[in-house]
Design an enzyme around this catalytic site. Sequence first.
Site, short mmCIF file in Angstrom:
data_model
loop_
_atom_site.label_atom_id
_atom_site.label_comp_id
_atom_site.label_asym_id
_atom_site.label_seq_id
_atom_site.Cartn_x
_atom_site.Cartn_y
_atom_site.Cartn_z
N ARG A 1 1.97 15.86 -4.53
CA ARG A 1 1.98 15.35 -3.15
C ARG A 1 2.60 16.34 -2.16
NH1 ARG A 1 2.07 9.33 -4.72
NH2 ARG A 1 3.39 9.32 -6.53
N LYS B 1 -0.06 0.41 -3.48
CA LYS B 1 -0.44 1.82 -3.57
C LYS B 1 0.68 2.69 -3.01
CE LYS B 1 -4.49 0.95 -5.28
NZ LYS B 1 -4.12 -0.38 -5.75
N ASP B 2 0.68 3.94 -3.44
CA ASP B 2 1.73 4.88 -3.06
C ASP B 2 1.69 5.18 -1.57
OD1 ASP B 2 0.67 5.54 -5.92
OD2 ASP B 2 2.73 6.27 -5.90
N ARG B 3 2.85 5.52 -1.03
CA ARG B 3 2.96 5.87 0.38
C ARG B 3 2.43 7.28 0.63
NH1 ARG B 3 6.19 8.86 3.65
NH2 ARG B 3 6.51 8.12 5.78
#
Length: 421
Positions: free
Chosen positions: A29, A86-88
């Site tokens: 990320r 869900k992921d940020r």
Amino acid sequence: MIPSPYPLEHELQMRYYGDDHPGIGGKLRTVPEDFVVEELPKPFTGSGPFLICRVTRRSWEHQHAIQEIAKRLGISRKRIGWAGTKDRNAVATHYISLYKVEADQVRALSFKDMAVEPVGQHQFGLSLGDLEGNRFGIRIRGCERENLASLQEIAETVKEGIPNYFGLQRFGAQKPVTHRVGAAILRGEYQEAVTIYIGDPFPNEDEEVKAARAAFRDTGDAAAALYALPVRLGFERAMLDFLSKHKGDYRGALKALAPKLLTMFVSGWQSYLFNAAISDRFDRGIPLDEPEAGDTLIYLNGRTDRATEKNLPTARQHIRRGRAMIAACMPGATPLPNPGPMEEHMIRLSSEAGITHEAFRNAAQYLESAFDGANRPIVLRTEIVAEIEDDAALLNFTLPPGHYATSVCRECMKGDPISLV
């Protein structure tokens, strides 16, 4: 199988890797586009009172996104359902259900870095687990070039099976304390729960945020902390706002948070126990695919069975042929009638923390949500399509509901867990 060298992973009971090849290192990320996740929905009924919308968001935290959608529509958050969080720090596509909301109301919405698109009607509201799975496209940058050659071998290990740990984000990616907050709630220690959530700093936070948290922990001054903490920390500020108006009512302050967020604290404790059961199994030298008497078996058709001394040879055969997986049942409000070795370990840890099945029942009444025990496979398996571009690794794979892509990335990288955030 090798142990993790990282204290944070030991704290969260993610104490082993399933693979023993050198990790490729790197950073996950670097930009949100490095982590793309697409929810694979179950079929919708095509009619009914629930409007189904596809949400695509970039760098939005799940609960904040839900809160903002509810605010813009002028509805209660309780009218919004979803199948998975869900992921940020990602580009995420998923589905939500809106009770008695018109499609034109949704089409009129406009957000920065988030699109909400009506796609149909459904007879039921979405709830956690109402999905086929998730598809991931992940880029890991800055890998250790000398170790990239081991990527395909690691991918083969993941195909055979690795620990199905609850990942770091389950406990709070920026501040992994949800399990500790949940344990305090289960014990009825509401002040401690609030103090942990608001007052505990995390190493990567700004110094002013750390100072504000420490001041609240030391003084309990809600008004001062509300003034000092930045607006982006909306959940902390919601509790502080309540406390500034209702001094000493920590039980009520927790209720200032969204109900589904509160339930995630308690289930965070269950997740911690599950991770501990897997790690204890490694401690005892029992492989993930080797059944022992007392293990729960889950078959492909959803049927469950119990491994016994008598049927162990048959159980081994079913597992090796891919017909069944070993599972552990997380403790909850209903006592387990015949706990196996993994369940006994979870019950023992919970008891040492002052938590019994009655505590789950009390929490269920307080939070108005059931906390029954649930079976979860202890093995994660998936086929990875892996490519190497210079010093980056590209991973494409699909996972069933409730399985963590970061667990796959963790096996490949074997680096500091902060590099996964």
